[in-house]
Design a protein around this motif. Structure first.
Motif, PDB file in Angstrom:
ATOM      1  N   VAL A 137      99.021  18.307 135.634  1.00 10.98           N
ATOM      2  CA  VAL A 137     100.227  18.971 135.139  1.00 10.98           C
ATOM      3  C   VAL A 137     100.725  18.298 133.870  1.00 10.98           C
ATOM      4  N   ALA A 160     101.836  24.797 141.177  1.00 12.72           N
ATOM      5  CA  ALA A 160     101.617  23.638 142.037  1.00 12.72           C
ATOM      6  C   ALA A 160     100.353  23.813 142.877  1.00 12.72           C
ATOM      7  N   VAL A 208     106.943  21.512 138.471  1.00 16.85           N
ATOM      8  CA  VAL A 208     105.614  21.645 139.058  1.00 16.85           C
ATOM      9  C   VAL A 208     105.066  20.282 139.466  1.00 16.85           C
ATOM     10  N   HIS A 230      97.098  14.564 145.365  1.00 15.77           N
ATOM     11  CA  HIS A 230      98.427  14.696 144.775  1.00 15.77           C
ATOM     12  C   HIS A 230      98.510  13.976 143.430  1.00 15.77           C
ATOM     13  N   LEU A 270     106.654  19.225 142.731  1.00 18.17           N
ATOM     14  CA  LEU A 270     106.067  19.971 143.846  1.00 18.17           C
ATOM     15  C   LEU A 270     104.659  19.473 144.169  1.00 18.17           C
ATOM     16  N   ALA A 271     103.861  19.264 143.125  1.00 16.91           N
ATOM     17  CA  ALA A 271     102.485  18.822 143.327  1.00 16.91           C
ATOM     18  C   ALA A 271     102.418  17.436 143.957  1.00 16.91           C
TER      19      ALA A 271
END
Length: 416
Positions: free
Chosen positions: A130, A107, A330, A123, A333-334
């Motif tokens: 990802v 992340a 991930v 973000h 989270l990112a």
């Protein structure tokens, strides 16, 4: 396509060069663009000694990992080694430390891409990165190796430009490299702990043990090669940047390499460095997702994680469910969390992971000479882990404790 069961094997396609490139993609990545500043802030003029300490610990870990990987050429890295040499619990703890710590690192790398490419939408860019890289990994390990090779070439070219611009500018001063004893051992060790984060990528080579050709020969050769190249690159960049900025200015720099080329009188190179940082973060993210998904696969095979994550795709021969699960976590989270503070925890988790690797390697050779490197690596990991900032140690120990509790609960339920 229908996936095969958990007993299916991954496809062995990677040669020594491919494995070295994947290791370099993990090490010569975003860490060198970001870690120098915090390390200089912690260690001051002890930055270079800290780099040397981190390199020595990394070398011991690499040698232990290489010996273990030759003996156990399967996906999972220290999760497998700890299980086979020390017992199921220690393998589980290593796997837990790796998966949790490196998921946070994934992340962080994704957000680094967003911060350099489009800061106002960091973000959104991170989530997109990802998704794209998870899709690349899903298509097969060889495609990932080719993309990593291209990323490493770009990053090395950018870093070479930084070194040439800084050292050739006439503003570099050798006196800024001098180590002052006033910095103290604590500052040097804390700098080493932070810089170790950038060295940890060679673990990715060991976690790919089931996908390299002739692993008993390939992995032991690839790990020290990748580490040696990364150390040479880090040393050149650290000397160049420190000689231009000095330890105090470097410690305050938000983007150390960009600030260094600007201070060297070459502001035109700043956009190039920004692009290089974004590409480097992409390379790190790609390799991190590879490593976490393979350890997830190994743990799922042993039912320490949900069994369906052990599936291997029938066509692409990759652990597709593990990759999708890691990518999903991930991405969440990112999209929702600022994980810069998790870097310290990630370093703590990685050092625990390698401490278990060294303890495992200690059991391979009973002779005193054969145990020197594992003992040095184990002690080094412990010292660096507990030299990190107190918050990182507390959070890291707490999350590892959660994993231990989960292991105990699962064992108790299994006996009912």
């Amino acid at each position: 396509m229908t996936p095969s069961g958990s007993a299916a094997e991954l496809r062995r396609t990677l040669a020594v060069g491919d494995a070295v490139v994947i290791g370099l993609g993990s090490m010569v990545g975003a860490g060198i663009f970001a870690a120098l500043g915090p390390a200089a802030r912690a260690g001051g003029s002890g930055l270079l000694p800290g780099l040397a300490v981190a390199a020595v610990v990394a070398y011991c870990n690499a040698m232990s990992s290489a010996r273990l990987a030759a003996r156990y050429p399967a996906s999972g890295g220290t999760y497998v080694y700890g299980r086979e040499r020390l017992g199921v619990f220690w393998g589980y703890l290593a796997g837990w430390a790796f998966v949790v710590g490196k998921t946070a690192s994934c992340a962080a790398m994704a957000l680094t891409v967003g911060a350099y490419v489009w800061p106002a939408q960091a973000h959104a860019v991170a989530v997109s990165a990802v998704v794209v890289l998870t899709a690349v990994n899903y298509g097969g390990i060889q495609k990932s190796a080719w993309l990593t090779r291209a990323i490493v070439a770009v990053v090395l070219a950018v870093l070479a430009c930084v070194v040439v611009v800084c050292l050739g500018s006439g503003r570099a001063e050798a006196g800024r490299l001098a180590f002052g004893a006033s910095e103290g051992a604590v500052g040097v060790l804390q700098a080493a702990g932070l810089l170790f984060f950038a060295f940890a990528g060679y673990a990715r080579i060991a976690t790919l043990g089931e996908e390299v050709r002739d692993p008993a020969r390939t992995v032991p050769r690839a790990i020290p090669l990748a580490l040696g190249i990364a150390l040479a690159v880090y040393l050149a960049v650290a000397v160049a940047v420190l000689s231009v900025l000095g330890p105090e200015a470097l410690g305050k720099a938000g983007a150390p390499l960009a600030d260094a080329v600007r201070a060297a009188g070459a502001p035109g190179w700043v956009p190039v460095v920004r692009v290089g940082a974004a590409v480097a973060a992409l390379g790190s993210l790609l390799a991190l997702i590879l490593g976490v998904s393979r350890t997830t696969l190994a743990m799922a095979r042993d039912r320490h994680l949900p069994g369906p994550l052990a599936a291997v795709h029938a066509r692409f021969r990759v652990p597709h469910r593990a990759e999708l699960a890691v990518g999903a976590v991930v991405a969440v989270l990112a999209a929702t969390v600022d994980v810069r503070g998790a870097i310290g925890f990630s370093s703590f988790g990685v050092l625990v992971y390698y401490a278990i690797a060294n303890a495992s390697a200690w059991t391979l050779d009973p002779s005193p000479a054969g145990r020197v490197v594992p003992v040095a690596g184990f002690v080094g990991c412990g010292v660096l882990a507990f030299s990190l900032p107190g918050v990182s140690v507390a959070v890291g120990a707490g999350i590892l404790a959660v994993g231990v509790i989960a292991y105990g609960v699962r064992g108790r339920l299994g006996r009912l």
